[in-house]
Design a protein around this motif. Structure first.
Motif, mmCIF file in Angstrom:
data_model
loop_
_atom_site.group_PDB
_atom_site.id
_atom_site.type_symbol
_atom_site.label_atom_id
_atom_site.label_comp_id
_atom_site.label_asym_id
_atom_site.label_seq_id
_atom_site.Cartn_x
_atom_site.Cartn_y
_atom_site.Cartn_z
ATOM 1 N N TRP A 90 0.838 -1.189 0.000
ATOM 2 C CA TRP A 90 0.000 0.000 0.000
ATOM 3 C C TRP A 90 0.874 1.241 0.000
ATOM 4 C CZ3 TRP A 90 -5.431 0.516 0.400
ATOM 5 C CH2 TRP A 90 -6.113 -0.698 0.384
ATOM 6 N N HIS A 91 0.342 2.305 -0.564
ATOM 7 C CA HIS A 91 1.048 3.587 -0.557
ATOM 8 C C HIS A 91 0.159 4.636 0.085
ATOM 9 C CE1 HIS A 91 4.267 2.048 -3.053
ATOM 10 N NE2 HIS A 91 3.349 1.514 -3.841
ATOM 11 N N ASN A 92 0.778 5.729 0.480
ATOM 12 C CA ASN A 92 0.071 6.832 1.104
ATOM 13 C C ASN A 92 0.517 8.118 0.406
ATOM 14 O OD1 ASN A 92 -1.440 8.313 2.899
ATOM 15 N ND2 ASN A 92 -0.752 7.163 4.668
ATOM 16 N N PHE A 93 -0.265 8.502 -0.608
ATOM 17 C CA PHE A 93 0.074 9.642 -1.473
ATOM 18 C C PHE A 93 -0.084 10.956 -0.717
ATOM 19 C CE2 PHE A 93 -1.568 12.877 -4.454
ATOM 20 C CZ PHE A 93 -0.493 12.960 -5.325
ATOM 21 N N HIS A 94 0.935 11.814 -0.763
ATOM 22 C CA HIS A 94 0.873 13.104 -0.056
ATOM 23 C C HIS A 94 1.628 14.193 -0.820
ATOM 24 C CE1 HIS A 94 0.769 16.122 3.005
ATOM 25 N NE2 HIS A 94 2.081 16.127 3.108
ATOM 26 N N HIS B 86 5.159 12.908 -2.245
ATOM 27 C CA HIS B 86 5.822 11.667 -1.858
ATOM 28 C C HIS B 86 4.865 10.686 -1.214
ATOM 29 C CE1 HIS B 86 5.968 12.587 2.524
ATOM 30 N NE2 HIS B 86 5.894 13.821 2.078
ATOM 31 N N CYS B 87 5.318 9.459 -1.053
ATOM 32 C CA CYS B 87 4.605 8.452 -0.287
ATOM 33 C C CYS B 87 4.955 8.674 1.184
ATOM 34 C CB CYS B 87 5.024 7.048 -0.723
ATOM 35 S SG CYS B 87 4.137 5.766 0.187
ATOM 36 N N HIS B 88 3.936 8.644 2.042
ATOM 37 C CA HIS B 88 4.164 8.864 3.465
ATOM 38 C C HIS B 88 4.759 7.651 4.169
ATOM 39 C CE1 HIS B 88 2.026 12.533 5.438
ATOM 40 N NE2 HIS B 88 3.176 12.840 4.906
ATOM 41 N N ILE B 89 4.858 6.536 3.500
ATOM 42 C CA ILE B 89 5.514 5.368 4.097
ATOM 43 C C ILE B 89 7.012 5.573 3.901
ATOM 44 C CG2 ILE B 89 5.778 2.868 3.994
ATOM 45 C CD1 ILE B 89 2.818 2.821 2.987
ATOM 46 N N GLU B 90 7.688 5.813 5.016
ATOM 47 C CA GLU B 90 9.069 6.288 4.946
ATOM 48 C C GLU B 90 10.009 5.424 4.106
ATOM 49 O OE1 GLU B 90 10.471 7.874 8.609
ATOM 50 O OE2 GLU B 90 12.556 7.770 7.956
ATOM 51 N N PRO B 91 9.982 4.097 4.229
ATOM 52 C CA PRO B 91 10.892 3.306 3.394
ATOM 53 C C PRO B 91 10.616 3.488 1.899
ATOM 54 C CG PRO B 91 10.027 1.957 5.186
ATOM 55 C CD PRO B 91 9.261 3.242 5.197
ATOM 56 N N HIS B 92 9.345 3.746 1.536
ATOM 57 C CA HIS B 92 9.026 3.988 0.119
ATOM 58 C C HIS B 92 9.646 5.311 -0.334
ATOM 59 C CE1 HIS B 92 5.149 1.297 0.268
ATOM 60 N NE2 HIS B 92 6.246 0.674 0.686
ATOM 61 N N MET B 93 9.475 6.343 0.486
ATOM 62 C CA MET B 93 10.040 7.643 0.120
ATOM 63 C C MET B 93 11.567 7.545 0.058
ATOM 64 S SD MET B 93 9.511 11.402 1.840
ATOM 65 C CE MET B 93 10.319 11.015 3.376
ATOM 66 N N ALA B 94 12.161 6.876 1.048
ATOM 67 C CA ALA B 94 13.617 6.732 1.060
ATOM 68 C C ALA B 94 14.090 5.933 -0.146
ATOM 69 C CB ALA B 94 14.065 6.057 2.360
ATOM 70 N N GLY B 95 13.202 5.068 -0.661
ATOM 71 C CA GLY B 95 13.545 4.286 -1.847
ATOM 72 C C GLY B 95 13.316 5.022 -3.148
ATOM 73 N N THR C 90 -11.806 18.118 2.768
ATOM 74 C CA THR C 90 -10.601 18.653 2.145
ATOM 75 C C THR C 90 -9.423 17.867 2.696
ATOM 76 O OG1 THR C 90 -11.609 20.831 1.965
ATOM 77 C CG2 THR C 90 -9.205 20.726 1.798
ATOM 78 N N VAL C 91 -8.681 17.235 1.806
ATOM 79 C CA VAL C 91 -7.608 16.336 2.237
ATOM 80 C C VAL C 91 -6.308 16.639 1.490
ATOM 81 C CG1 VAL C 91 -9.198 14.479 2.872
ATOM 82 C CG2 VAL C 91 -8.283 14.575 0.553
ATOM 83 N N ASP C 92 -5.207 16.147 2.035
ATOM 84 C CA ASP C 92 -3.917 16.255 1.347
ATOM 85 C C ASP C 92 -3.144 14.938 1.437
ATOM 86 O OD1 ASP C 92 -3.083 16.198 3.963
ATOM 87 O OD2 ASP C 92 -1.847 17.995 3.822
ATOM 88 N N VAL C 93 -3.874 13.854 1.668
ATOM 89 C CA VAL C 93 -3.252 12.541 1.715
ATOM 90 C C VAL C 93 -4.301 11.501 1.337
ATOM 91 C CG1 VAL C 93 -3.727 12.131 4.174
ATOM 92 C CG2 VAL C 93 -1.748 11.055 3.102
ATOM 93 N N ARG C 94 -3.853 10.446 0.657
ATOM 94 C CA ARG C 94 -4.787 9.365 0.326
ATOM 95 C C ARG C 94 -4.031 8.055 0.216
ATOM 96 N NH1 ARG C 94 -8.825 8.233 -4.695
ATOM 97 N NH2 ARG C 94 -9.561 6.288 -3.809
ATOM 98 N N SER C 95 -4.577 7.017 0.860
ATOM 99 C CA SER C 95 -3.989 5.686 0.764
ATOM 100 C C SER C 95 -4.415 5.032 -0.542
ATOM 101 C CB SER C 95 -4.459 4.822 1.931
ATOM 102 O OG SER C 95 -3.986 5.365 3.137
ATOM 103 N N LEU C 96 -3.531 4.219 -1.095
ATOM 104 C CA LEU C 96 -3.777 3.562 -2.379
ATOM 105 C C LEU C 96 -3.380 2.100 -2.302
ATOM 106 C CD1 LEU C 96 -2.206 6.166 -4.803
ATOM 107 C CD2 LEU C 96 -4.592 5.485 -4.759
ATOM 108 N N SER C 97 -4.278 1.246 -2.781
ATOM 109 C CA SER C 97 -3.913 -0.165 -2.916
ATOM 110 C C SER C 97 -3.102 -0.327 -4.207
ATOM 111 C CB SER C 97 -5.170 -1.032 -2.977
ATOM 112 O OG SER C 97 -5.742 -0.958 -4.265
ATOM 113 N N PRO C 98 -2.468 -1.485 -4.396
ATOM 114 C CA PRO C 98 -1.670 -1.686 -5.619
ATOM 115 C C PRO C 98 -2.515 -1.670 -6.896
ATOM 116 C CG PRO C 98 -1.209 -3.392 -4.003
ATOM 117 C CD PRO C 98 -2.336 -2.586 -3.466
ATOM 118 N N ALA C 99 -3.827 -1.910 -6.785
ATOM 119 C CA ALA C 99 -4.672 -1.979 -7.977
ATOM 120 C C ALA C 99 -5.578 -0.760 -8.099
ATOM 121 C CB ALA C 99 -5.521 -3.250 -7.927
#
Ligand SMILES: [Cu+2]
Length: 94
Positions: free
Chosen positions: A3-7, A72-81, A19-28
């Motif tokens: 999963w990703h967390n778009f921000h 970026h993705c809010h999941i830190e290892p994803h952003m670091a990657g 009104t939002v500035d983040v959204r979680s996304l499944s792989p599909a």
């Protein structure tokens, strides 16, 4: 970790009446939203509508500004990657 967390920084959109500035996304999953590129400089309300050219000193030229806003993705290892990018705004001031 699939999963990703778009921000995006400095941008908001309306989703489910909020009104939002983040959204979680499944792989599909994907989504499309309407948003505006953020201004490089946000002026105080008292002067934001003042015509700047009328108050420009003789010989002064307007500044062409550029601002970079992280997306970026809010999941830190994803952003670091590397799951990150930049929205670049341009603005002429003065
Ligand atoms: Cu992610």
């Amino acid at each position: 970790m699939v999963w990703h967390n778009f921000h995006p920084h400095a941008q908001r959109w309306t989703f489910a009446d909020a009104t939002v500035d983040v959204r979680s996304l499944s792989p599909a999953e994907s989504f499309v939203v309407e948003t505006l590129a953020p201004p490089v400089i946000k002026l105080p309300h008292a002067i934001e509508k003042t015509p700047r050219a009328a108050h420009r000193p003789h010989g002064a030229k307007p500044y062409k500004l550029r601002g970079d806003f992280l997306v970026h993705c809010h999941i830190e290892p994803h952003m670091a990657g590397g799951l990150a990018g930049v929205v670049r705004s341009h603005q002429t001031y003065g």
